[in-house]
Structure formats: structure tokens, C-alpha cells
Enzyme design. Structure first.
Site, PDB file in Angstrom:
ATOM      1  N   ASN A 151      -4.727 -12.205  14.172  1.00 10.10           N
ATOM      2  CA  ASN A 151      -3.723 -13.095  13.568  1.00 10.10           C
ATOM      3  C   ASN A 151      -2.319 -12.539  13.771  1.00 10.10           C
ATOM      4  O   ASN A 151      -1.381 -13.297  14.045  1.00 10.10           O
ATOM      5  CB  ASN A 151      -4.028 -13.301  12.080  1.00 10.10           C
ATOM      6  N   LEU A 193      -0.403  -2.874   8.965  1.00 13.05           N
ATOM      7  CA  LEU A 193      -0.958  -1.735   8.219  1.00 13.05           C
ATOM      8  C   LEU A 193      -2.077  -2.167   7.286  1.00 13.05           C
ATOM      9  O   LEU A 193      -2.685  -1.324   6.626  1.00 13.05           O
ATOM     10  CB  LEU A 193       0.140  -1.026   7.410  1.00 13.05           C
ATOM     11  N   GLY A 195       0.831  -1.207   0.000  1.00 16.62           N
ATOM     12  CA  GLY A 195       0.000   0.000   0.000  1.00 16.62           C
ATOM     13  C   GLY A 195       0.864   1.255   0.000  1.00 16.62           C
ATOM     14  O   GLY A 195       2.101   1.187  -0.057  1.00 16.62           O
ATOM     15  N   ALA A 252      -1.245   0.214  13.062  1.00 18.48           N
ATOM     16  CA  ALA A 252      -1.547   1.475  12.358  1.00 18.48           C
ATOM     17  C   ALA A 252      -2.987   1.829  12.677  1.00 18.48           C
ATOM     18  O   ALA A 252      -3.915   1.397  12.003  1.00 18.48           O
ATOM     19  CB  ALA A 252      -1.358   1.290  10.853  1.00 18.48           C
ATOM     20  N   GLY A 302      -3.732  -2.306  -2.602  1.00 20.54           N
ATOM     21  CA  GLY A 302      -2.294  -2.094  -2.821  1.00 20.54           C
ATOM     22  C   GLY A 302      -1.987  -2.053  -4.315  1.00 20.54           C
ATOM     23  O   GLY A 302      -2.836  -2.370  -5.146  1.00 20.54           O
ATOM     24  N   TYR A 329     -15.009   0.838   9.496  1.00 20.90           N
ATOM     25  CA  TYR A 329     -13.594   1.220   9.669  1.00 20.90           C
ATOM     26  C   TYR A 329     -13.332   1.685  11.099  1.00 20.90           C
ATOM     27  O   TYR A 329     -12.450   1.172  11.783  1.00 20.90           O
ATOM     28  CB  TYR A 329     -13.262   2.328   8.678  1.00 20.90           C
TER      29      TYR A 329
END
Ligand code: NAD
Ligand code: UDP
Length: 313
Positions: free
Chosen positions: A99, A73, A10, A114, A36, A145
Site C-alpha cells: 500500500n 515503520l 510508535g 524500516a 503505539g 516477522y
């Protein structure tokens, strides 16, 4: 140092990988390329100290050999993606964070999260300091989000307190720079793309909402200082240069030398109205302060987008 970087293809992740290589680290990039770009890491493909693994971090994974640190991230970050791929956004903040923390526990590695200013939602306190708990709509269009990142922070400190994992949590405010996707949907790539193409800049709402734009180099510097500290509470990384979106549109028009006009579009639902970090914690604990002016950062970013547009991609 052997580092795992999820989301390493990304915008921010690929710059972090370059930085870590500059520090002599071995890096495993883990990315499913959902937002990405392969071109962000094309220069790393032949680097023997970089491994690139295409994997969705929200599904369990293991890594052979030692791991010193996991930088998590992986997550789409553009509000445009919250409507397009909300389940993936939820999974990146929740399952993928688990994870990564499980991997850290197995390997005795440090975990870097992040996180984001979105944990403050549409804030009622200005500037936002780390002690502010936020004002978040848990059932709105940004919830996938915001709440996933809030959960990611909660699970990080729980592994810290109950499993002994070392954690570092950075809350990035709006960060921009080269390697953002042209069609990412966030305001910086949108305005620059529109200005370079001579199209009208689309200001959502009246444009009086504010943001503080941090340049990627300063944020990477802050990440590095944080992981080299022993500080295990959240730290804001952003800049004091707060401006309205309308003023930002004019800044982009002027920096590109564009003839573009400005059009107003409907305001985004739950759009935070004022965002401005209190960065005194980062300043005090990490001796960190952003060094790049908006003018300088915009110039480099505009050059990047110009070259992407010129290449016809
Ligand atoms: P980006 O979209 O450029 O990068 C995200 C990367 O994560 C992409 O390469 C994507 O393919 C990858 N990814 C997403 N879900 C994945 C999954 N399940 N498994 C593996 N890879 C996955 O966005 P960015 O701006 O570079 O953001 C990077 C991180 O920083 C994100 O976690 C974001 O929430 C956080 N952040 C960014 C900003 C900002 O303004 N740029 C602000 C606050 C927080
Ligand atoms: N915005 C805008 N026009 C665009 C894209 C975004 O006016 O083309 C506004 C958006 O409504 C918000 C601000 O710019 O107020 C920053 O939006 P962005 O999507 O970059 O990220 P956010 O800070 O909302 O997460």
C-alpha cells in the site's frame, strides 16, 4: 517536504516525526495504535503541521495532496508480539508495504523501509554485512516477522526496478530509547522495568547470546542521511558495541543502582545467538557512525522509564 510516517505513534516513528518537524516538514502520521502509544504523540496533537490518522496501513489508503516521502515503520517489532499478533505482523510487512509503495508510485514519492537485522535470522556470519543472505527459519515462531520483512525488501526493490519508485532500505539492529512501551517485552524495557521495580531480571537461556544496542538518536540520524542520499540498496544501522545479554543485565542493574537479582528462564526458540552489524557501508556511503555510548543511552532511557513508573501508568 510533506512526509507520511506509518507507525508514527510508535517508539521510533514518534521520534522520527519530531525530527522531521524539526526539519520543517509537514507530517501525516498513520497508525492503528496496535503497539503505539498516544502519549508518544500527545505533544503533536495541536501542531498544525501534523495530521494524525488512525488507520491500519495493511488496508488501502490514499492521501490528499502531494507527498514527497513515505516512511514505512508500521509493524510490531517485539518477539513477544510475534506470538500475540502474528497475522498483524505479517500484514504490516506485506500488504502495508504494498500500500505504501502504491501510494509512492501514484505520488512520485520516495519510499523508506524500516527493515531489520532479523532478515539475517540466526546468522552464521559475523559481523553481518548487507551482502549476507541470512539464515532464517521460514516456519519458526519468528517467521511472521522475519519473512514479512524479507518480503518487504523484495517488494521494495521490485517497485524500484519495475515501477521506478525511489527506495531507501535501512536494516536496524536492536534500537532502544525513551518511548518504548513498558510492557513491550523486548529486553531493554524488560530489564529496566524489572530493575526499577527491584524484581529479578529474566535472562532467557544462559545469556551468552549477544546483541548490539543502538540508540534511537543515532538511528534517526542514519535514516535522515540515507533518505538524503541516492543509495537504493539496504544499509545496516546499528552499533559495534556487542555484548552478551548477561553482561547487559549487569549493566542495567549497575546503571539503575538496583538490588535486583538475575534469574534464568527457558531460551527463546530460534533466538539469534550472535548479532553484530558490519556498519562500514553506512560509514562509507553516509559518513555515518553512532555517537551515543550505551552508558549515555541507558541513562536517558532509565530516566524515561522511571518517570513513566512514577506517573503510575
Ligand atoms: P513500535 O511497536 O514502538 O512501533 C510500531 C508502530 O507501528 C506502532 O505505533 C504500531 O501501533 C504501528 N503499527 C503496527 N502495525 C500497523 C499497521 N498495520 N498500520 C498502522 N500502524 C501500525 O516499534 P519500533 O521499535 O518503533 O519499530 C518501528 C519499526 O522499526 C518497525 O517496522 C520495526 O520492524 C523496525 N525495527 C525496529 C527495531 C528496534 O530495535 N526498535 C529494529 C529493527 C527494525
Ligand atoms: N531477552 C532476555 N530476557 C528478556 C527479554 C529478552 O534474555 O526479558 C533476550 C532474548 O532472548 C534475546 C535478547 O534478549 O536473546 C534480545 O531480545 P529482544 O526481545 O529485545 O529482541 P530480539 O533481538 O530477539 O529481536
Amino acid at each position: 517536504m510533506r512526509a507520511v510516517v506509518t507507525g508514527g505513534a510508535g517508539f521510533l516513528g514518534s521520534h522520527l516525526v519530531d525530527f522531521l518537524r524539526g526539519q520543517g516538514a509537514e507530517v501525516l502520521v498513520l497508525d492503528n495504535f496496535i503497539t503505539g502509544q498516544r502519549r508518544n504523540i500527545a505533544h503533536l496533537v495541536s501542531d498544525p503541521h501534523v495530521q494524525i490518522r488512525e488507520h491500519d496501513a495493511s488496508y488501502p489508503f490514499d492521501v490528499d495532496g502531494p507527498v514527497d516521502i513515505v516512511f514505512h515503520l508500521a509493524s510490531a517489532a517485539s518477539p513477544a508480539d510475534f506470538a500475540r499478533i502474528p497475522i498483524e505482523v505479517l500484514r504490516a510487512g506485506s500488504f502495508a508495504t504494498h500500500n505504501c509503495l502504491e501510494l509512492c508510485e501514484r505520488k512520485g514519492a520516495t519510499f523508506f523501509l524500516a527493515s531489520t537485522s532479523e532478515v539475517y535470522g540466526d546468522p552464521l556470519e559475523h559481523p553481518q554485512s548487507e551482502s549476507y543472505w541470512g539464515h532464517v527459519n521460514s516456519v519458526g515462531p519468528r517467521a511472521c516477522y522475519d519473512e514479512a520483512k524479507r518480503y518487504a525488501e523484495a517488494v521494495s526493490v521490485t517497485y524500484r526496478d519495475h515501477k521506478g519508485v525511489q527506495v531507501r532500505i535501512a536494516r536496524f539492529f536492536n534500537t532502544y530509547g525513551p518511548r518504548m512501551r513498558l510492557e513491550d517485552g523486548r529486553v531493554v524495557p524488560n530489564f529496566i522495568r524489572q530493575a526499577l521495580r527491584g524484581e529479578p531480571l529474566t535472562v532467557y537461556g544462559d545469556g551468552r547470546q549477544t546483541r548490539s544496542f543502538g540508540y534511537y538518536r543515532d538511528i534517526i540520524d542514519g535514516i535522515w542521511r540515507l533518505v538524503n542520499s541516492s543509495f537504493q540498496e539496504p544499509v545496516n544501522l546499528g552499533t559495534h558495541e556487542e555484548r552478551t545479554i548477561l553482561a547487559f543485565a549487569h549493566a542495567v542493574i549497575s546503571a539503575t543502582g538496583s538490588q535486583s537479582s538475575i534469574v534464568h528462564m527457558p531460551a527463546a526458540v530460534d533466538d539469534p545467538q550472535q548479532r553484530h552489524p558490519d556498519i562500514s557501508r553506512a560509514n562509507f556511503i553516509l559518513n555515518w557512525y553512532p555517537q551515543t555510548s550505551l552508558e549515555e543511552g541507558l541513562r536517558e532511557t532509565i530516566d524515561y522509564f522511571r518517570s513513566v513508573l512514577d506517573s503510575g501508568e
